[in-house]
Every structure is written in C-alpha cells, then in structure tokens.
Design a protein around this motif. Structure first.
Motif, PDB file in Angstrom:
ATOM      1  N   HIS A   8     -77.767  75.018 -24.387  1.00 16.68           N
ATOM      2  CA  HIS A   8     -77.353  74.822 -23.000  1.00 16.68           C
ATOM      3  C   HIS A   8     -77.259  76.172 -22.294  1.00 16.68           C
ATOM      4  O   HIS A   8     -76.253  76.869 -22.363  1.00 16.68           O
ATOM      5  N   ARG A   9     -78.336  76.499 -21.614  1.00 17.79           N
ATOM      6  CA  ARG A   9     -78.450  77.826 -21.001  1.00 17.79           C
ATOM      7  C   ARG A   9     -78.030  77.836 -19.534  1.00 17.79           C
ATOM      8  O   ARG A   9     -78.019  78.886 -18.904  1.00 17.79           O
ATOM      9  N   GLY A  10     -77.753  76.696 -18.982  1.00 17.79           N
ATOM     10  CA  GLY A  10     -77.362  76.645 -17.576  1.00 17.79           C
ATOM     11  C   GLY A  10     -76.515  75.423 -17.304  1.00 17.79           C
ATOM     12  O   GLY A  10     -76.220  74.624 -18.199  1.00 17.79           O
ATOM     13  N   THR A  11     -76.104  75.272 -16.028  1.00 14.98           N
ATOM     14  CA  THR A  11     -75.285  74.137 -15.612  1.00 14.98           C
ATOM     15  C   THR A  11     -75.877  73.539 -14.349  1.00 14.98           C
ATOM     16  O   THR A  11     -76.176  74.260 -13.388  1.00 14.98           O
ATOM     17  N   ALA A  12     -76.057  72.239 -14.337  1.00 19.81           N
ATOM     18  CA  ALA A  12     -76.570  71.537 -13.166  1.00 19.81           C
ATOM     19  C   ALA A  12     -75.414  70.877 -12.429  1.00 19.81           C
ATOM     20  O   ALA A  12     -74.557  70.238 -13.050  1.00 19.81           O
ATOM     21  N   THR A  40     -83.295  74.471 -20.986  1.00 21.11           N
ATOM     22  CA  THR A  40     -84.218  75.200 -20.127  1.00 21.11           C
ATOM     23  C   THR A  40     -84.578  74.338 -18.917  1.00 21.11           C
ATOM     24  O   THR A  40     -84.404  73.117 -18.934  1.00 21.11           O
ATOM     25  N   GLU A  41     -85.114  74.979 -17.889  1.00 18.69           N
ATOM     26  CA  GLU A  41     -85.432  74.246 -16.664  1.00 18.69           C
ATOM     27  C   GLU A  41     -86.406  73.104 -16.930  1.00 18.69           C
ATOM     28  O   GLU A  41     -86.228  71.988 -16.422  1.00 18.69           O
ATOM     29  N   ALA A  42     -87.437  73.358 -17.735  1.00 13.33           N
ATOM     30  CA  ALA A  42     -88.431  72.320 -18.012  1.00 13.33           C
ATOM     31  C   ALA A  42     -87.788  71.116 -18.700  1.00 13.33           C
ATOM     32  O   ALA A  42     -88.091  69.961 -18.368  1.00 13.33           O
ATOM     33  N   VAL A  43     -86.913  71.369 -19.671  1.00 10.44           N
ATOM     34  CA  VAL A  43     -86.228  70.275 -20.366  1.00 10.44           C
ATOM     35  C   VAL A  43     -85.272  69.566 -19.417  1.00 10.44           C
ATOM     36  O   VAL A  43     -85.185  68.330 -19.396  1.00 10.44           O
ATOM     37  N   ALA A  44     -84.544  70.340 -18.618  1.00 11.11           N
ATOM     38  CA  ALA A  44     -83.563  69.758 -17.696  1.00 11.11           C
ATOM     39  C   ALA A  44     -84.226  68.827 -16.691  1.00 11.11           C
ATOM     40  O   ALA A  44     -83.689  67.762 -16.365  1.00 11.11           O
ATOM     41  N   VAL A  45     -85.388  69.210 -16.181  1.00 10.19           N
ATOM     42  CA  VAL A  45     -86.080  68.363 -15.198  1.00 10.19           C
ATOM     43  C   VAL A  45     -86.384  66.994 -15.796  1.00 10.19           C
ATOM     44  O   VAL A  45     -86.120  65.951 -15.199  1.00 10.19           O
ATOM     45  N   GLY A  46     -86.941  66.974 -16.999  1.00  7.98           N
ATOM     46  CA  GLY A  46     -87.236  65.701 -17.657  1.00  7.98           C
ATOM     47  C   GLY A  46     -85.994  64.880 -17.921  1.00  7.98           C
ATOM     48  O   GLY A  46     -85.970  63.658 -17.705  1.00  7.98           O
ATOM     49  N   ASP A  47     -84.917  65.537 -18.383  1.00  9.92           N
ATOM     50  CA  ASP A  47     -83.679  64.822 -18.677  1.00  9.92           C
ATOM     51  C   ASP A  47     -83.072  64.218 -17.416  1.00  9.92           C
ATOM     52  O   ASP A  47     -82.604  63.065 -17.427  1.00  9.92           O
ATOM     53  N   LEU A  48     -83.077  64.974 -16.320  1.00 10.83           N
ATOM     54  CA  LEU A  48     -82.442  64.500 -15.090  1.00 10.83           C
ATOM     55  C   LEU A  48     -83.283  63.435 -14.400  1.00 10.83           C
ATOM     56  O   LEU A  48     -82.734  62.518 -13.772  1.00 10.83           O
ATOM     57  N   PRO A 100     -80.268  76.037  -6.867  1.00 12.85           N
ATOM     58  CA  PRO A 100     -81.418  75.764  -5.989  1.00 12.85           C
ATOM     59  C   PRO A 100     -82.751  75.675  -6.726  1.00 12.85           C
ATOM     60  O   PRO A 100     -83.579  74.820  -6.405  1.00 12.85           O
ATOM     61  N   GLU A 101     -82.963  76.546  -7.735  1.00  5.54           N
ATOM     62  CA  GLU A 101     -84.254  76.530  -8.427  1.00  5.54           C
ATOM     63  C   GLU A 101     -84.448  75.233  -9.223  1.00  5.54           C
ATOM     64  O   GLU A 101     -85.564  74.722  -9.333  1.00  5.54           O
ATOM     65  N   LEU A 102     -83.356  74.689  -9.767  1.00  2.00           N
ATOM     66  CA  LEU A 102     -83.471  73.425 -10.498  1.00  2.00           C
ATOM     67  C   LEU A 102     -83.713  72.270  -9.527  1.00  2.00           C
ATOM     68  O   LEU A 102     -84.539  71.390  -9.793  1.00  2.00           O
ATOM     69  N   VAL A 127     -87.025  69.834  -9.628  1.00  2.00           N
ATOM     70  CA  VAL A 127     -86.969  68.373  -9.669  1.00  2.00           C
ATOM     71  C   VAL A 127     -87.730  67.788  -8.478  1.00  2.00           C
ATOM     72  O   VAL A 127     -88.480  66.810  -8.618  1.00  2.00           O
ATOM     73  N   ALA A 128     -87.559  68.394  -7.276  1.00  2.00           N
ATOM     74  CA  ALA A 128     -88.255  67.902  -6.081  1.00  2.00           C
ATOM     75  C   ALA A 128     -89.768  67.997  -6.256  1.00  2.00           C
ATOM     76  O   ALA A 128     -90.518  67.087  -5.868  1.00  2.00           O
ATOM     77  N   GLU A 129     -90.229  69.086  -6.881  1.00  2.00           N
ATOM     78  CA  GLU A 129     -91.666  69.244  -7.109  1.00  2.00           C
ATOM     79  C   GLU A 129     -92.189  68.192  -8.082  1.00  2.00           C
ATOM     80  O   GLU A 129     -93.280  67.629  -7.889  1.00  2.00           O
ATOM     81  N   ALA A 130     -91.414  67.913  -9.109  1.00  2.00           N
ATOM     82  CA  ALA A 130     -91.835  66.899 -10.076  1.00  2.00           C
ATOM     83  C   ALA A 130     -91.881  65.519  -9.426  1.00  2.00           C
ATOM     84  O   ALA A 130     -92.806  64.727  -9.681  1.00  2.00           O
TER      85      ALA A 130
END
Length: 322
Positions: A234-238, A282-290, A303-305, A309-312
C-alpha cells in the motif's frame, strides 16, 4: 495401519453406541466390506461386538464393556492442536492420527463432557480455504512438514517470479493463510524468509540436523512479516466517496483494509454516501481495483489517481460506444 483402524473402530463403538456398517465406513474412510472384516477381527480378538438386525440395527459393544486403551501417542497428542482444522491436518498427513486422538480423548472424558464435546463438533466447523479459489496443489507439504518437525535441512528447487532457484533451507515453521500454505525458513546468510509451498518443484532432506535460532517465534515473525508486506503493497491512499452499496462491498473487495477505511468514514450525506480514505497499491493496480466498484464510487483524490481513473473510464466508454 490396520491396528490403528481397529482401535478407531472400537473407540467409535464405545463412544457413540450402536453404529451401522456404512456409518463406520464413512468415519474410517474405508469400504463397508473392510468394516465387516474388521468387525470379525475384533470378535476374534475377544472384543464382544454384537450385531443387531433390522431397520434400527447395527453394531454395538455388549453392555458394560469398555476399553482402557485411551493413552495418546506423541503423534496423536501433537495432532490435537489441529482438531478444529481436519482439512489442514489431512494435508499434513495427520488425518488418521487426529481422528484416533479425538476418539481416545472422547473415551477418556466423563459422559457429560464427552457429550458437550460432540455438541461443539456438530455445531462449529473451520473451513480454512478462501471462497471461489481452488486450493494450491502441495505435493511436497508432507516432507516439508516432516523436515520442520525433525529440524532437518532441505535441499529445495523453488520457482519464484524471477525464475527458478536451488538452495538449502533450514525450515522453521509452516503457516496456512487463506487456504495457502507457506514455509518459513532460513536461507543463505541466516536470513529468515517466506516461501509459498505450492511453488516448490522438488525437495530433498539432506539428513543434516540444524539448530533453531534462539528466540525465534513463528507467530511473532508472521505478524511482523504481514505488517511489512502490507506496508510495502500500500504505497498511497485514495480519497473516495462511496454509496451505501459500495460500503457493503468494501470489506469483501479489500478485506481488513476496507474494514478500517469504513471505521474511519465521515458522516453520510443526504443520499447515504460517505467519504473514506482507502490505502491502495500502485496507480495501475488501484485503477483496476476502484473500477470494480463501478458507479458506486467516486475518486476524489489524489488528482493523479482521479485523472487515471477518468482516462480508463473514457477508454471503456469509447470501446463500448455504438
């Protein structure tokens, strides 16, 4: 061994009274024909087994007969620590030993305590593997467990992410986590590490006995190792805004991390949505999970996360557009 099975059969009849041949066969994991042969062997040995015919029939011991063969062997006493986990005990090669130990223990208990123990067994069951996932194949679990118990050095061939390695290991303990077996062992330079047992390609006991490191505790090591792994993952917090449905999904999707996030949630708004802070990888994993939360979650930050997500979502929208 047949002697162990005959003892188990005798103790079953002593502890539970009248039992049919199919019931005995199911308990002993043998055929009904084998039960018939074993009953004959008990009779030939002087054990007074009576066969009652009819719909309510079965085998039982003559009233008043009780065996005093209730002492536990070392292996049986050790197996009692796995009484609540028959599946793992069977994986470790202790299934039959555990069954015999349990029967001996029941036979030694006073009648009221034996009945209470049976009620507990009938009402509670531990199923270690996780849902919706087949258990790992672990063909080398038994020899690894034997090496742990005997403190024997193992020569191992292991598959890891970077390829295959061969090394000598000093096995310290085995852990079952979420239906997955792990070996905790010392490798080169006395470093203690964790190995997934399903990834062993071959193991061989060298015959060399080793000394366990002083002060090593398996439970303490595992707890600290789990904390380090969680911190590394867990490298970040959403920051999320989630619906009532997502609040129910969070513990199922994210486990203990999701539970803690809900515990720290803010007050619900007029629609029942709440804000939570969820540790992510990581951001890539977080996008899929969210994205798995669908329309029941909104990423507010960082903002970057949110942007990722918006791009995906935009890519998905373009892909599914008519």
């Amino acid at each position: 061994m047949r002697a162990d099975r005959l003892l188990s059969l005798l103790l079953l009849l002593q502890n539970r009274g009248r039992m049919t041949a199919p019931e005995l066969a199911a308990e002993l994991e043998v055929s009904v024909r084998t039960v018939y042969r074993d009953i004959e062997a008990l009779g030939a040995a002087g054990v007074p087994v009576r066969a009652d015919r009819g719909p309510e029939g079965g085998y039982r011991l003559v009233d008043g007969y009780r065996t005093r063969l209730t002492g536990l062997t070392d292996a049986e006493a050790t197996s009692l620590f796995l009484t609540g986990a028959p599946g793992p005990a069977r994986d470790l090669g202790l299934g039959a030993v555990l069954a015999t130990a349990r029967l001996k223990l029941e036979a030694a208990l006073p009648a009221e305590l034996a009945e209470q123990a049976r009620r507990v067994r009938d009402r509670f069951h531990l199923d270690a593997p996780a849902w919706f996932r087949d258990a790992d194949p672990v063909p080398y679990l038994e020899p690894i467990a034997r090496a742990v118990w005997e403190q024997r050095v193992l020569r191992a061939h292991y598959r890891r992410w970077g390829g295959e390695v061969r090394r000598e290991l000093r096995p310290l303990g085995i852990v079952l986590k979420g239906g997955i077996w792990y070996l905790v062992a010392m490798a080169e330079a006395e470093a203690v590490r964790t190995y997934r047992i399903a990834r062993f390609l071959a193991v061989e006991a060298t015959g060399e006995v080793f000394e366990r490191p002083g002060g090593f505790g398996l439970a303490a090591y595992w707890e600290e190792s789990a904390r380090r792994l969680e911190a590394a993952l867990h490298r970040g917090t959403a920051l999320l805004r989630i619906s009532p449905r997502a609040q129910r999904l969070l513990p199922m999707r994210f486990g203990a991390v999701g539970v803690r996030a809900l515990d720290g949630a803010g007050a619900p708004d007029a629609e029942g949505w709440v804000r939570v802070e969820l540790p992510v990888e990581t951001e890539a994993v977080a996008v899929g999970d969210l994205l798995a939360l669908g329309t029941d979650a909104e990423v507010l930050g960082p903002p970057e996360l949110r942007r990722a997500v918006a791009e995906a979502v935009a890519v998905l929208a373009g892909r599914y557009a008519p």
